[in-house]
Scaffold this motif. Structure first.
Motif, PDB file in Angstrom:
ATOM      1  N   LEU A 114       0.825  -1.206   0.000  1.00 22.24           N
ATOM      2  CA  LEU A 114       0.000   0.000   0.000  1.00 22.24           C
ATOM      3  C   LEU A 114       0.861   1.260   0.000  1.00 22.24           C
ATOM      4  CD1 LEU A 114      -2.894  -0.936   2.470  1.00 22.24           C
ATOM      5  CD2 LEU A 114      -2.919  -0.929  -0.031  1.00 22.24           C
ATOM      6  N   ILE A 115       1.963   1.212   0.722  1.00 20.90           N
ATOM      7  CA  ILE A 115       2.881   2.349   0.721  1.00 20.90           C
ATOM      8  C   ILE A 115       3.485   2.526  -0.665  1.00 20.90           C
ATOM      9  CG2 ILE A 115       5.051   3.212   1.677  1.00 20.90           C
ATOM     10  CD1 ILE A 115       4.283   1.750   4.299  1.00 20.90           C
ATOM     11  N   ALA A 118       2.198   1.628  -3.463  1.00 23.84           N
ATOM     12  CA  ALA A 118       1.144   2.088  -4.372  1.00 23.84           C
ATOM     13  C   ALA A 118       0.891   3.581  -4.202  1.00 23.84           C
ATOM     14  CB  ALA A 118      -0.142   1.300  -4.128  1.00 23.84           C
ATOM     15  N   ALA A 119       0.906   4.046  -2.951  1.00 24.68           N
ATOM     16  CA  ALA A 119       0.699   5.473  -2.714  1.00 24.68           C
ATOM     17  C   ALA A 119       1.812   6.299  -3.340  1.00 24.68           C
ATOM     18  CB  ALA A 119       0.608   5.744  -1.210  1.00 24.68           C
ATOM     19  N   VAL A 120       3.044   5.820  -3.205  1.00 25.68           N
ATOM     20  CA  VAL A 120       4.173   6.529  -3.810  1.00 25.68           C
ATOM     21  C   VAL A 120       4.042   6.529  -5.332  1.00 25.68           C
ATOM     22  CG1 VAL A 120       6.675   6.514  -4.123  1.00 25.68           C
ATOM     23  CG2 VAL A 120       5.690   6.057  -1.858  1.00 25.68           C
ATOM     24  N   ALA A 121       3.677   5.388  -5.896  1.00 28.35           N
ATOM     25  CA  ALA A 121       3.502   5.303  -7.346  1.00 28.35           C
ATOM     26  C   ALA A 121       2.395   6.225  -7.835  1.00 28.35           C
ATOM     27  CB  ALA A 121       3.202   3.859  -7.750  1.00 28.35           C
ATOM     28  N   ALA A 122       1.392   6.474  -6.977  1.00 34.00           N
ATOM     29  CA  ALA A 122       0.279   7.346  -7.354  1.00 34.00           C
ATOM     30  C   ALA A 122       0.637   8.821  -7.244  1.00 34.00           C
ATOM     31  CB  ALA A 122      -0.940   7.041  -6.490  1.00 34.00           C
ATOM     32  N   ARG A 132      12.088   2.979   0.975  1.00 40.29           N
ATOM     33  CA  ARG A 132      12.054   3.271  -0.457  1.00 40.29           C
ATOM     34  C   ARG A 132      11.380   4.618  -0.715  1.00 40.29           C
ATOM     35  NH1 ARG A 132      10.871  -2.354  -0.524  1.00 40.29           N
ATOM     36  NH2 ARG A 132       8.607  -1.983  -0.662  1.00 40.29           N
ATOM     37  N   ALA A 133      10.314   4.892   0.035  1.00 40.60           N
ATOM     38  CA  ALA A 133       9.618   6.173  -0.129  1.00 40.60           C
ATOM     39  C   ALA A 133      10.525   7.334   0.249  1.00 40.60           C
ATOM     40  CB  ALA A 133       8.342   6.180   0.721  1.00 40.60           C
ATOM     41  N   GLU A 179      16.945   7.618  12.808  1.00 38.33           N
ATOM     42  CA  GLU A 179      17.706   6.849  11.822  1.00 38.33           C
ATOM     43  C   GLU A 179      16.893   6.557  10.561  1.00 38.33           C
ATOM     44  OE1 GLU A 179      19.018   3.414  13.905  1.00 38.33           O
ATOM     45  OE2 GLU A 179      20.745   4.437  14.832  1.00 38.33           O
ATOM     46  N   SER A 180      15.571   6.455  10.728  1.00 37.98           N
ATOM     47  CA  SER A 180      14.722   6.168   9.570  1.00 37.98           C
ATOM     48  C   SER A 180      14.288   7.426   8.836  1.00 37.98           C
ATOM     49  CB  SER A 180      13.481   5.390  10.013  1.00 37.98           C
ATOM     50  OG  SER A 180      12.687   6.182  10.896  1.00 37.98           O
ATOM     51  N   GLY A 181      14.583   8.601   9.417  1.00 34.89           N
ATOM     52  CA  GLY A 181      14.190   9.854   8.781  1.00 34.89           C
ATOM     53  C   GLY A 181      12.718  10.190   8.943  1.00 34.89           C
TER      54      GLY A 181
END
Length: 364
Positions: free
Chosen positions: A269-270, A272-276, A299-300, A326-328
């Motif tokens: 889902l994450i 897909a949201a980025v791809a959208a 990845r996002a 660390e994860s931003g």
């Protein structure tokens, strides 16, 4: 006079004296030209709904109607003893359930800005559906450059319901909007005789009368029968101190989605949201992320997507942990996911830099 009659007369006199002594609520001021000028704006909601029977408490099962704000002046004439009331019907800016839709926030905010800018107006009351009220209030709190009171009010029950909360909530909202002490406190939410700051107010029940609260900090004031009293004030930036100017906002806000952290969820889902094309993500409950979600968020982030974390506990702030740093991921403080989304969308109109967005979440 008989003993019994003398005792009864004495008892009646004592009761009358006690009742007079207990009368602490001062009489309402008479109508006059010196009363504050309050504009009563309707965007619908349960408070503007009339059902066919008084026992329809959670919406109109048998059909109903929404009525114009003039109805309140007719049904609740006592508001005219608190302020000079002018009504405005903005129900066209609401969804079918009476809540102002996010795509209509601009129109509502623009009109409220005009009203607040009128030197003849002392305060504004906006009636709204209970669902979504807290989010509308927070958006207005961030973009309205005014010190004048803007008060949002709703009802858990239709106006026509037996023991409905709408009349008292509306009456108290007008009292708050007419009170000079309300000025400068940002957008306010009035419900159940309490006054809440827009940033902290949230809906706490789907249908019970105590349907709104400020979970962490409590109300900033009360609308008691005798007086409106403020005990504290918001410390975060809002309204006249905000950097977000309504006129400077783009035609539509950047896309931000909310993702629930689920221990066994995949990251699709994450992805897909980025791809959208989203520009930001709000993670609801970052401590419960699955491995797949963590990888998808990485990845996002690598693609420049801003990620904000809120707490699934719905109370308390999200601390700045080593794992988040660390994860931003940016802590969303104690905002609800939907309010964090609103602030992130506004922040992204100015910057995508993590440091600056962290500042927004620390100051607003």
């Amino acid at each position: 006079m008989s003993t019994e009659r003398a005792c009864a007369t004495a008892a009646a006199a004592l009761l009358a004296a006690a009742a007079a002594a207990a009368q602490e609520i001062p009489p309402l001021p008479p109508p006059g030209i010196d009363l504050p000028h309050v504009v009563l704006v309707s965007v619908g909601g349960e408070i503007a709904t009339g059902c066919e029977t008084p026992l329809e408490l959670a919406g109109c099962e048998s059909g109903g109607e929404t009525f114009a704000p003039e109805t309140w002046a007719r049904d609740l004439p006592d508001v005219g003893l608190v302020a000079r009331i002018v009504t405005e019907d903005l129900r066209a800016l609401s969804r079918a359930d009476g809540g102002a839709a996010p795509e209509h926030w601009y129109g509502l905010a623009g009109r409220l800005q005009q009203l607040a800018g009128d030197p003849e107006v002392d305060g504004v009351v906006v009636t709204h559906a209970a669902a979504g009220l807290a989010d509308t209030a927070y958006f207005l709190n961030l973009v309205l450059p005014t010190r004048k009171p803007v008060v949002l009010v709703a009802a858990q029950r239709p106006w026509s319901a037996v023991s409905g909360d709408g009349p008292l909530n509306l009456y108290d909202a007008v009292r708050v909007a007419a009170d000079p002490a309300a000025a400068g406190n940002g957008v306010l939410v009035v419900a159940n005789q309490e006054v809440h700051a827009a940033r902290d107010a949230r809906r706490t029940s789907a249908y019970r009368m105590d349907g709104f609260g400020s979970v962490d900090l409590g109300p900033i004031g009360v609308a008691d029968p005798d007086v409106v009293r403020f005990f504290t004030e918001p410390t975060r930036r809002h309204t006249h101190r905000s950097e977000f100017e309504l006129a400077a906002l783009p035609e539509s806000l950047p896309a931000v989605e909310i993702m629930a952290a689920v221990p066994d969820a995949a990251g699709r889902l994450i992805d897909a949201a980025v791809a959208a094309g989203v520009k930001g993500l709000v993670v609801d409950g970052a401590g419960g992320l699955s491995g797949g979600q963590v990888e998808a968020l990485r990845r996002a982030r690598d693609q420049g997507i801003v990620v904000v974390a809120t707490s699934a506990a719905r109370a308390g702030r999200v601390p700045e942990t080593v794992a988040l740093r660390e994860s931003g991921i940016i802590p969303g403080d104690n905002l609800t996911p939907t309010k964090a989304r609103t602030l992130l969308r506004l922040a992204l109109t100015q910057t995508s830099g993590p440091a600056e967005i962290r500042r927004f979440f620390a100051e607003y």
